[in-house]
Design a protein around this motif. Sequence first.
Motif, short mmCIF file in Angstrom:
data_model
loop_
_atom_site.label_atom_id
_atom_site.label_comp_id
_atom_site.label_asym_id
_atom_site.label_seq_id
_atom_site.Cartn_x
_atom_site.Cartn_y
_atom_site.Cartn_z
N GLY A 193 0.82 -1.22 0.00
CA GLY A 193 0.00 0.00 0.00
C GLY A 193 0.85 1.27 0.00
O GLY A 193 0.31 2.37 0.03
N LEU A 194 2.17 1.10 -0.03
CA LEU A 194 3.03 2.30 0.03
C LEU A 194 3.23 2.93 -1.34
O LEU A 194 3.74 4.04 -1.46
N GLN A 195 2.82 2.22 -2.41
CA GLN A 195 3.03 2.75 -3.76
C GLN A 195 2.11 3.95 -4.04
O GLN A 195 0.98 3.99 -3.57
N GLY A 196 2.62 4.92 -4.80
CA GLY A 196 1.89 6.16 -5.05
C GLY A 196 0.73 5.96 -6.03
O GLY A 196 0.81 5.16 -6.96
N VAL A 197 -0.36 6.71 -5.78
CA VAL A 197 -1.49 6.74 -6.71
C VAL A 197 -1.70 8.20 -7.13
O VAL A 197 -2.09 9.03 -6.32
N ALA A 226 -4.38 15.29 -9.86
CA ALA A 226 -4.73 16.25 -8.81
C ALA A 226 -3.48 16.59 -8.00
O ALA A 226 -2.54 15.80 -7.94
N PRO A 227 -3.48 17.76 -7.35
CA PRO A 227 -2.29 18.18 -6.61
C PRO A 227 -2.04 17.40 -5.32
O PRO A 227 -1.04 17.62 -4.65
N ASN A 228 -2.97 16.49 -4.96
CA ASN A 228 -2.79 15.72 -3.72
C ASN A 228 -2.80 14.22 -3.98
O ASN A 228 -3.76 13.52 -3.64
N PRO A 229 -1.68 13.69 -4.57
CA PRO A 229 -1.62 12.24 -4.76
C PRO A 229 -1.49 11.56 -3.39
O PRO A 229 -1.09 12.22 -2.42
N VAL A 230 -1.86 10.29 -3.33
CA VAL A 230 -1.80 9.57 -2.05
C VAL A 230 -1.11 8.22 -2.27
O VAL A 230 -0.86 7.85 -3.42
N ASN A 231 -0.83 7.48 -1.20
CA ASN A 231 -0.39 6.12 -1.44
C ASN A 231 -1.63 5.21 -1.47
O ASN A 231 -2.74 5.64 -1.16
N LEU A 269 1.43 -2.82 -8.17
CA LEU A 269 2.37 -2.95 -7.05
C LEU A 269 3.42 -1.85 -7.02
O LEU A 269 4.27 -1.80 -6.14
N SER A 270 3.42 -1.00 -8.03
CA SER A 270 4.32 0.16 -8.00
C SER A 270 3.54 1.36 -8.52
O SER A 270 2.47 1.20 -9.11
N GLY A 271 4.08 2.53 -8.32
CA GLY A 271 3.36 3.72 -8.78
C GLY A 271 4.24 4.94 -8.64
O GLY A 271 5.46 4.83 -8.46
N GLN A 272 3.63 6.09 -8.74
CA GLN A 272 4.37 7.33 -8.59
C GLN A 272 3.45 8.43 -8.03
O GLN A 272 2.24 8.34 -8.16
N LEU A 273 4.09 9.38 -7.37
CA LEU A 273 3.35 10.54 -6.84
C LEU A 273 3.66 11.70 -7.78
O LEU A 273 4.64 12.41 -7.61
N ALA A 274 2.83 11.85 -8.83
CA ALA A 274 3.10 12.91 -9.82
C ALA A 274 2.35 14.18 -9.43
O ALA A 274 1.20 14.12 -9.00
#
Length: 300
Positions: A193-197, A226-231, A269-274
């Motif tokens: 759940g730590l991966q960025g969305v 959106a300006p507030n990405p989350v994990n 399982l992976s992501g980014q906080l853009a």
Amino acid sequence: MRAIIAGGTGFIGRELVRELREHGWEILILSRNPGKVAAVFENGGVIGMPWDNGWADLLGPDTAVVNLAGENIAGGRWTRNRKQRILQSRVRAGERILRAVERTGAAPGVLIQASAVGYYGPRGTSPVNEYAESGSGFLADVCRQWEASTSILEKLGTRRCILRTGMVLGNGGALPRMLPPFKYYLGGPPGTGLQGVSWIHLKDEVRAIRFLMENPEASGPYNLCAPNPVNFAKFAHILGTILNRPYKTPVPPFALRLLFGQMAEEVLLSGQLALPERLTQAGFEFTFPDLADALRDVLR
Ligand code: NDP
């Protein structure tokens, strides 16, 4: 103002057509199946055309082209064949637009080129803006080739904006597929759940696209998130709270890998906080900057 939209029958395209028509744009949709256009836009007013016929004569400085076409990346396990279709459908759409420009000698005034935050590859917890390097993996490679497929138009004087879009929240796309486990009290994030969305409400997605189409200063890559990405853990928490269901049952990585193979690794399982740094600097204001409000609006 005329817009030619490739892939305009899809989840984002349909809402974009609604947004543009409301603001006075005349719309033509390029589709593999123009008959589908009439079915999708039942109330008429939208012209559907096949890729290989007629539309190129409409190109010119007063025309905007929006290139959204591409095989759905979540349409099934990434077999060799599917990966080829994901890549080729996107690169070919760009090439076809270039060939039409070559044939008629008329370039569009603006080209809006779809891409995705997958461009940045799997990232840890540090946020990325549009100046970050592209990352590793299949999706990052697809995004690089996809973005490059129409880059030559810039040399012909076309103003080109690239949409590095995050997960679009609406009544289509990824969100409806995430709901069943929550409804059955089994909701939770994939893996740690730590991966960025990086996410964006569908309404902001199409408002941002129109903003870029109509803003003569806009060009280059824009993160449409959106300006507030989350994990993912936070995403599951907010979703579960809105649905009034538990949200802490993690989906084990091995099960996801077994079911979805490489797609699980790169999409779930992976992501980014853009961050939408360039969009914000250009003066765009989000209607839904916060995830809870966005999800509540979509799910109401
Ligand atoms: P959809 O899958 O809903 O629609 C894409 C459209 O592309 C379809 O309506 C279809 O139009 C056309 N298409 C589908 N398969 C092919 C193919 N093999 N060859 C050529 N054209 C094809 O996508 P979205 O509306 O959700 O997304 C639009 C673009 O934005 C896509 O390229 C997507 O990758 C990208 N994106 C979307 C995100 C999201 O969360 N939805 C996130 C990030 C990026 P037709 O059948 O009329 O030819």
